[in-house]
Structures are given as structure tokens and as C-alpha cells.
Scaffold this active site. Structure first.
Site, short mmCIF file in Angstrom:
data_model
loop_
_atom_site.label_atom_id
_atom_site.label_comp_id
_atom_site.label_asym_id
_atom_site.label_seq_id
_atom_site.Cartn_x
_atom_site.Cartn_y
_atom_site.Cartn_z
N ASN A 104 16.60 59.56 6.71
CA ASN A 104 17.08 60.94 6.86
C ASN A 104 15.96 61.96 6.97
OD1 ASN A 104 19.37 62.97 6.55
ND2 ASN A 104 18.03 63.56 4.86
N ASP A 201 18.46 54.86 2.53
CA ASP A 201 18.46 56.01 1.63
C ASP A 201 19.18 57.19 2.27
OD1 ASP A 201 17.36 57.46 -0.78
OD2 ASP A 201 16.45 58.65 0.83
N GLU A 244 23.14 53.69 0.74
CA GLU A 244 23.29 54.63 -0.37
C GLU A 244 24.14 55.78 0.15
OE1 GLU A 244 20.90 57.74 -3.25
OE2 GLU A 244 20.41 57.47 -1.14
#
Length: 964
Positions: A104, A201, A244
Site C-alpha cells: 500500500n 499488509d 491483512e
């Protein structure tokens, strides 16, 4: 390592930060070399997958999640070669490794961002920019404690950049295909090195769209599927993606796709409900979320966790639930952060061990792959004064030594200080202190993980069915895979609860408690009554009665051969047994067949080469039966007392060793026939007298005569209030037993009160003894050892003993260790008393019978017999006892269907050490333990003459190696 494409479903994941685990070069930071050195600890713990938090080049403003170079390892963690060496060794141990893939955002220090800041840069489109912070209005700020907006102005770029987390972590622009391609190349780089999977993540935030929450957008789901397709196109199945996604169930489910999305995702909604159910003492929060998270693809898996490196997030609970959990688990505002609680597991539970064990049991038995956070296996604490979430990321506590054994660097150079104050100080909570303590959290977790490993497919891939127990404080569920059925029952209350389990569908099955392997009463009614203590839990296998293993003595497995030798017999048995009436041809054939039979009996301490009939007395005319003394030759001569019979019909009981013709019938040896022992006892009670050609036979018995006797082993039977033993091998042991046992004033001795004696002039041989038996069901000591060993070994299945195995052995083998120590003490006391009664001589009088001298009744151990009179070293008696202990352990291990001998060898050594230690603690003179391996090897060689079974060969080989 062979690739099982579904390995992640059976995974038990251990999450750790390389920086926090172990420092091998003493610079204050954990490194890959330190982690490599600690791999045996992780293997012994029982995990099979490691999740490594970020170890890449980073300014460390967000604990490594702010990456400045995806291809470089942070120098304090070591080099790429250090990582490869660690990875190779982990794979050799069967451990898989998952690393972070932070898709990200990057650090503001990353060269991509530094280039993108420059006006007119071709890389400007790699990040998300805006001339105004008003774009994407209404999108929530995740880190509300630290950021007021998702936009930050960059004076160099002259524009605002977008970040969903900290302002120093600008978001990448996934609308740019070059970004996606670059991140796939990062994934390929680490996958080429051999990593087994990637934790994605912050995956929900890849794309932004006006008028949306900028979370879980269809474009994000599509990008995740492309990521998996690229991974499998290059490597095939076997490498996995773990998402996640801290979202509600309906928002997380799309990430699985139709089996073409991520392989795993964290079950964020379930985690806080476990803590809520525990506090409310009501299972409904757990049940509700288990039902909400059903329906994932068959190949997908939830990842379960209780605590990790972040806060205990309360984002995906209602506002009322969040206020309740804050008030209960974090009344002190210092422990609250970002809509969550920054505490480790044990302090979060107030240090309550029972609640800790209960939650660990749920974690490892609910549907999904469990994740353990480093240090939680020993109950590490936290430090709320370190800021952000660093309080739960402190150094692993290995020893009570300086810096918790984590590093030899000066204290001020440590990346974070270890917890050194209060009840969780490393002085009290550390691996070394718990390693050999059977009651420690570490060893509790090792036992629980071994159980999980033993039933990995049931817990990892099996179905979960909730049981509708009327008492809401009880959470009960059935895990099923194939034919295996496991039942988990947990008491969420702080008080003892009585309840009934609805087990109507399982009537006739027997619940086997998994830790102890003890059977519970079978299920005979629809509602099965049960009680559990405060925060108690129990795990059962539901088994068919016929599948429950019962250890059988090896002598009981000796069956009659299909083809029996022929013995010519024209008339009655007198032609074989009475010398003046003997048919020599028939007698020779009879003796040959009998010697052959005896050569295959494990209870006989030799392999006879030939035999002669020394004496015989007709004991019963109808259904002819003779008492015989047989002289066997094998490196000398030995007399054996045997009851032999003939029957025209084939009996169901074993013992047939020949067939007779032309008078059709069978010859039987009755040492394993309980009916003969009962008959002999009745005749002795009547006051038996008989005369053969050579000698008188006289006998008496003054005790009770039960209707039946139980055969405990060849030569020993018992019934209500009485024991009877035969001197099958006439070594003088029963003569000495009759003479000496009544003179030994020890409360655990059962002196004989009846006997059968053979007399010829001054020559006298005791053929059988009887005596009183305390109330209770008796069993021989060897059978008891075998039973206790089987129970202990079953508890140790799946354990690794290389690292700190002593604590596990002590806990699993408590009863067996106590028995071995009791035997050591009693053997020492017996030697002392025999010296006093029989004189000193040149050594100690030998017991000579090993475990065969002892009998257990109602939990008490009694001495029943002595060996022949003689003098020798105490080590010789100890060797007899130790050999029997080892062989019983090996037989127990074999009865469990196990082949690898490492575990049974460790258990045997443990039990023998307990025997020797107890003996030495009881006698004033020290033992000559330098000679011990040689004495054991010599006795093992003698015992090999009984039978050349693999177990006896293994024990001999083992002791020969130690004797070198």
C-alpha cells in the site's frame, strides 16, 4: 521439502520480529544469525511456520513497515547471505517462512517517492497527489491518535500526497500499471530466494475512488487476484498469500474470491469477540462470529490470533462493544491507542493463567490456522511507557541474565529495553526458567501444540459443528475430518459449571481425553453429564470401543503354530511320562516337540537345544494332566517345572505344542492356562500329596480359594485375596523366597503361606508358592510399567525433546517416574535387609527377578519373589530392573504404532535415571556408575537369548554404544 498445496491449512504460525528475537553479534539488535541459532527452540516449541515482520531497509519510523528499499535487508539484521542461511536451515527443519509484502505504501525516504516529489518527474504518477486536501472527503483516518488527515502537503512537490496511515508513509498509486508490475517484481525476488508466502499488509486500501470509503474496492479485489495469478504462473501451487484486512466479515470474504484470491485472511472480527465472551461468560459472541465467517472457499483458510505486534484492534466491533472492552481490558487510558488496546496477552488477562490456557486452547482448536506472537508462549509482559505500540515489541526474554539474554550489548545500545520491572520482569519470566519446569506456560504450550500437530488435519481442515448446550457459559464444538471426531468443551465462566452435552448422535462411542489418553464412560444417553472447573477446558476423541488400544504382554501374542509336530502315542500319557512304561520313540518325539515349543517362549530365559524328562507326577487322571520337571540344556543345564496335559479335543486356549496319533488328540503346556492355576490351588487347599518314581510331592494352602484366578504372566496368577506362583524355571528362587521373605520385616512384602514341594531324600525343590493378597485388582509390575509408559508416550506424541525436554518428560511421565523411583528405593532397602538376614558376603545378595519380583495392588507395590541365593554387585540387580523398564517402554511405544525410536529411547533413559537416582539417594555407599553401561550391555546380551526381537536388539545396541 515436498510441496503440499494446502500446507497452510495445517500451519501453526509463529510471528516474530527479527529485531526483537536474538542478537548474535551484540550490537543491540536481533539479527538473522541470532534467529538461525534459535531455530531449534522454535522447532521444539511445535510451530511449523514463521511469519517475519519487516526486516527490509527502513528509517524505522513505523517499526519497519515504512520501507525505503524492498530489495535490501536492514544492516542491523544482517546480510542477504545471512537470510539465505537462515531460510535454508529453517526449511531443513521443516519450518516454512512467510515474509511481509507491504503493497500500500512506502517510506518517504524511498527513492521512488524522492523522485516523485520532483516537479515534472516521470515517477510522479507512482503516488497519489492532489492540489487540495478536499479530495476523497469523508474517508476515515485510521490512526486518529497521530494523524488528523489522510493528506499531507509536500513543499518540494507543491502538492498534497495521500496516506492512509502515518504521514511519512505515502500511498502508492495502484491505478498506475507500473506500480503493480514493480510490486510483483518485489514478490518474485523474495519468492525466488525460497520464501513460502507473503503477508499482504494493509491490503484493503490499494485504490481510491471519489464518493467511496476507499476501502475494499472492486479494483483492489481484482488486483489481489492478479497477484495470486502471477505467483502461481511463475511457481505453481505452494506459495501463499495472507491478507491483512481488518474488516467486517462481508467485506473480507471477497478477498478469497472463488478460490482464486488470497489463500488466507485474518479473522479480525472473531478475535475481540473471544475476549468479550470470556468477560461476559457467555459463548454467544463467539458463536455469532463463527457463523458470520462461514462460507469461504474450500481451499481458503482463516488465520486466527489472540494478540500480535499491533494493538488489539476494536475497529470492527460496535460502539457499545468497544466501550465495554475498553472499560474491562484497558481501564487505564495509557493502554488505549487508535481504537484499540496495546497490551500483550498475559497482562491483558490480568495474569490469570486459567484464562490464558483456555484462550490458547480455543486458538488452537477453532477452525483456522493459529498464530502465536513471540514471547506469549512464556507469558511475556509489556511496557506502556515506550510509546506507540513498542510496548508489545520488546526483546525476547531468554534468561534471567543481563538484557534478558537477548544481547550482550551495553544496555543503552539495545533497540528497546526488555521488561525489567514488576511481575513480568525477565528475571522471573524467561525461557530458561520455564524450560525444565513441567508446569510452566512454555511446556503447557508445547503439549498443546503437540496435540494440535497430532490432529493437524482435524483442526486445520475439518468441519466445526457447534453443540447447543443449554448452559450458555459452556462453549462446545465438534471437529470432524474423515473418520476422526474431536470434541472441545470450554467453560467461559470463572465458576465451576455442571451441564449436559447433547451427544445423541454419538451414543456407543467412548470419549478419550486427549492429554492423558484416558477413556471416559461411554456415551449411553442423549445428554452426557459433565462438570468443568473455572475457565476449564477439555479435549476428547470420540472413539469406537473396539478401536481403543490396550497394551498386551508380548507372551500373550505367542500363538500356536498352524502345523503341529506329530507324536506317536498308542496308549495313554504314561507312555510318555512314566519311565517304566515309556515308549522311547514316542518320548523322543514328544521331547523334541516340547523343546521346540519352549524355544519360542519369551518367558523362558534361554533357547533350549535339547531336553530330558527329569521327573513326572500324574496330577489328574480324567483329562490326563502331569506335573513335570524337564531338564533343558543350553550352555549348561536348567530344570523347568511344567504342567502338561492331553486332550482328545482341540482347546480354545493356547498351549498346544504337538498332535498325537494313532490316539487322536493334542498335547498342551499349561503355563498360560489360568484354569490349571485354579485347579492347583484347590488341590493344595485339600492338602495335596503324591509320589512319582523319584520323589514325594507335598503341598498345602491355608488361604481362600476363589472360583477363578487371573493369569498375570506365565508362572503367576491371582484372584480374590490370593496369589499363586509356579517355579517354572527351577533356579532356586522359590526356595529362597519361602525361606527368606517371612524374615524381612518390610510392610510391602507378601510372604508365602502355602507351597508345593518336591522332596527326594535331603534334596528339596519348591515348585509353587501361595500367599495372601490385599484387597484390589492385582497386576504385575511389568504390565503396570507398560501401561504407564503407553499413557505417557501418548501424551508426548508430536513433541520435540531436543530443546528443554526435561520439563515435558517430567509432566507426561509423572506416574512412571514415581514408580521407577519407588522401585529404586525398595530395591535399595531390600538389599540392606537381605545383608542383615543373610550376611554380608562379598557383595549384596541378588534379587535376580527384575520387575518380575513385584506385584501392584490398588496402587501399592509389593515384593513377591526373590532370585536364587547369590552374591554380586547391586548394579546387577539394577541392570535387571532397568532392562525391564526400558523394554516395557519400547513395547508401549510399539503398541502405539510408532516406529521412530528417538522418543522411546529418551523416555527409557529418563525412567532408568529415576531408578538409579532413587537407589543412590537411599544407600549410604555411592554406586560405581562408570561400570554401569558395561553391566547393562552384558545383561542385555544375556536377555537376547530369550528372543531375537527388534526391541531387545535395539536395547543391546544402545548399551553397547554407551559402554565403549
Amino acid at each position: 521439502m515436498g510441496v503440499d498445496p494446502l500446507w497452510y491449512k495445517d500451519a501453526v504460525i509463529y510471528q516474530l520480529h527479527v529485531r526483537s528475537f536474538y542478537d548474535a553479534n551484540d550490537d543491540g539488535y536481533g539479527d538473522f544469525e541470532g534467529l538461525r541459532q534459535k531455530l531449534p527452540y522454535l522447532e521444539a516449541l511445535g510451530v511449523n511456520t514463521l511469519w517475519l515482520m519487516p526486516f527490509f531497509q527502513s528509517p524505522l519510523r513505523d517499526d519497519g513497515y515504512d520501507i525505503s528499499d524492498y530489495y535490501q535487508i536492514l544492516p542491523v539484521h544482517g546480510s542477504l547471505e545471512d537470510f539465505k542461511r537462515f531460510l535454508d536451515e529453517a526449511h531443513e527443519m521443516g519450518l516454512r517462512v512467510i515474509v511481509e509484502l507491504v503493497l500500500n505504501h512506502t517510506s518517504i525516504d524511498h527513492p521512488w517517492f524522492q523522485e516523485a516529489r520532483k516537479p515534472g518527474s516521470p515517477m510522479r504518477d507512482w503516488y497519489v497527489w492532489s492540489d487540495t486536501p478536499e479530495k476523497y472527503k469523508g474517508v476515515r483516518v485510521i490512526f486518529q491518535d497521530f494523524e488528523t488527515s489522510n493528506w499531507t502537503f509536500d513543499p518540494v512537490a507543491g502538492a498534497y500526497y495521500w496516506h492512509r496511515f502515518y504521514h511519512h508513509q505515502p500511498d502508492l498509486n495502484w491505478d498506475n500499471p507500473e506500480v503493480e508490475k514493480a510490486m510483483q517484481e518485489v514478490m518474485f525476488f523474495w519468492a525466488d530466494l525460497g520464501v513460502d508466502g507473503f503477508r499482504l499488509d494493509a491490503i484493503p486500501y490499494l485504490y481510491e475512488r471519489e464518493g467511496t470509503s476507499c476501502e475494499n474496492l472492486p479494483e483492489t479485489i481484482a488486483a489481489v487476484k492478479r497477484l495470486r495469478a502471477a505467483l502461481e504462473k511463475r511457481y505453481g501451487p505452494g506459495k501463499i498469500l495472507l491478507a491483512e484486512a481488518n474488516m467486517w466479515p462481508e467485506e473480507t470474504l471477497p478477498y478469497f474470491g472463488e478460490g482464486d484470491g488470497v489463500h488466507m485472511a485474518y479473522n479480525f472480527p472473531l478475535m475481540p469477540r473471544i475476549f468479550m465472551a470470556l468477560r461476559r461468560e457467555d459463548r454467544r459472541p463467539i458463536e455469532a462470529m463463527l457463523q458470520e465467517t462461514e462460507g469461504i472457499p474450500e481451499s481458503a483458510q482463516w488465520a486466527l490470533f489472540l494478540r500480535n505486534h499491533d494493538e488489539l484492534t476494536l475497529e470492527k466491533v460496535t460502539e457499545e462493544e468497544r466501550e465495554f472492552l475498553w472499560e474491562i481490558y484497558a481501564p487505564d487510558p495509557r493502554f488505549r491507542i487508535n481504537l484499540g488496546i496495546r497490551r500483550r496477552l498475559m497482562p491483558l488477562l490480568g495474569g490469570d493463567r486459567r484464562r490464558y490456557e483456555l484462550l490458547q486452547a480455543l486458538l488452537l482448536t477453532l477452525k483456522g490456522s493459529p498464530i502465536l506472537y513471540y514471547g506469549d508462549e512464556i507469558g511475556m509482559g509489556d511496557n506502556p511507557f515506550l510509546g506507540d505500540r513498542n510496548g508489545v515489541r520488546t526483546p525476547m526474554q531468554w534468561y534471567a541474565d543481563r538484557n534478558a539474554g537477548f544481547s550482550r550489548a551495553p544496555y543503552h545500545r539495545l533497540f528497546l529495553p526488555p521488561v525489567s520491572e514488576g511481575p513480568y520482569s525477565y528475571h522471573f519470566v524467561n525461557v530458561e526458567a520455564q524450560q525444565d519446569n513441567p508446569h510452566s506456560l512454555l511446556n503447557f504450550n508445547r503439549r498443546l501444540l503437540a496435540l494440535r500437530k497430532r490432529y493437524a488435519q482435524v483442526f486445520g481442515q475439518g468441519t466445526l459443528t457447534l453443540l447447543p448446550v443449554e448452559n450458555r457459559r459452556i462453549l462446545a464444538y465438534l471437529r470432524t475430518y474423515g473418520e476422526e471426531r474431536l470434541l472441545v468443551v470450554a467453560n467461559l465462566s470463572r465458576y465451576t459449571q455442571a451441564f449436559h452435552l447433547p451427544l445423541e448422535a454419538f451414543q456407543g462411542l467412548v470419549p478419550i481425553e486427549l492429554f492423558s489418553q484416558n477413556p471416559f464412560p461411554p456415551v449411553t444417553q442423549p445428554l452426557y453429564p459433565m462438570t468443568l472447573g473455572p475457565h476449564g477446558f477439555t479435549l476428547f476423541a470420540l472413539a469406537l470401543p473396539e478401536t481403543i488400544r490396550v497394551s498386551a504382554p508380548d507372551w500373550a501374542e505367542e500363538v500356536t503354530p498352524e502345523m503341529l509336530p506329530q507324536v506317536p502315542m498308542e496308549e495313554g500319557l504314561e507312555s510318555l511320562f512314566v519311565e517304566t512304561m515309556a515308549d522311547e520313540r514316542a518320548r523322543a518325539a514328544f521331547l523334541k516337540a516340547l523343546v521346540q515349543w519352549l524355544g519360542e517362549r519369551s518367558w523362558l530365559a534361554l533357547k533350549p537345544q535339547r531336553g530330558e524328562l527329569y521327573d513326572a507326577l500324574r496330577f489328574q487322571k480324567t483329562s490326563p494332566l502331569y506335573l513335570t520337571l524337564l531338564q533343558l540344556e543350553h550352555h549348561g543345564r536348567t530344570l523347568v517345572f511344567l504342567p502338561l496335559a492331553w486332550d482328545a479335543e482341540e482347546r480354545e486356549s493356547s498351549g498346544a505344542f504337538a498332535r498325537t496319533r494313532p490316539r487322536e488328540g493334542y498335547l498342551y503346556e499349561l503355563s498360560q492356562d489360568a484354569g490349571f492355576y485354579a485347579l492347583l490351588l484347590r488341590r493344595l487347599k485339600e492338602g495335596f500329596q503324591g509320589r512319582s518314581l523319584k520323589a514325594y510331592y507335598r503341598g498345602e494352602h491355608r488361604g481362600p480359594v476363589p472360583e477363578e484366578l487371573t493369569l498375570l504372566r506365565p508362572g503367576l496368577a491371582a484372584g480374590d485375596g490370593v496369589w499363586l506362583q509356579l517355579g517354572l524355571v527351577q533356579d532356586g528362587g522359590l526356595n529362597r523366597t519361602l525361606e527368606t521373605l517371612p524374615r524381612l520385616d518390610l510392610p510391602w512384602i507378601l510372604p508365602p503361606e502355602g507351597q508345593l514341594v518336591w522332596e527326594r531324600g535331603r534334596e528339596r525343590r519348591v515348585l509353587a508358592l501361595t500367599g495372601p493378597l490385599p484387597e484390589g485388582k492385582p497386576q504385575e509390575a511389568f504390565a503396570l510399567v507398560q501401561t504407564l509408559a503407553a499413557e505417557g508416550l501418548a501424551r508426548l506424541r508430536g513433541q520435540r525433546l531436543e530443546e528443554g525436554g526435561a520439563g515435558l518428560l517430567v509432566e507426561a511421565l509423572r506416574e512412571l517416574e514415581s514408580l521407577a523411583r519407588l522401585l529404586g528405593v525398595r530395591l535399595a532397602l531390600l538389599h540392606q535387609r537381605l545383608k542383615q538376614v543373610e550376611g554380608e558376603g562379598e557383595g549384596v545378595p541378588l534379587l535376580g527377578r527384575g520387575l518380575g519380583a513385584f506385584l501392584e495392588v490398588s496402587g501399592e507395590l509389593y515384593l513377591l519373589a526373590l532370585g536364587p541365593r547369590g552374591w554380586g554387585s547391586p548394579l546387577e540387580d539394577l541392570a535387571r530392573m532397568a532392562y525391564d523398564l526400558e523394554r516395557a517402554v519400547e513395547l508401549a511405544w510399539e503398541s502405539l504404532g510408532e516406529e521412530e525410536e528417538g522418543m522411546s529411547q529418551a523416555v527409557g533413559a529418563f525412567v532408568v535415571e529415576a531408578l538409579l537416582g532413587a537407589y543412590q539417594d537411599t544407600v549410604p555407599e555411592p554406586l560405581d556408575l562408570e561400570a554401569w553401561p558395561g553391566v547393562m550391555a552384558s545383561w542385555a546380551e544375556v536377555q537376547l537369548q530369550r528372543e531375537e526381537r527388534s526391541i531387545r536388539l535395539r536395547i543391546l545396541r544402545r548399551w553397547k554404544e554407551r559402554a565403549r
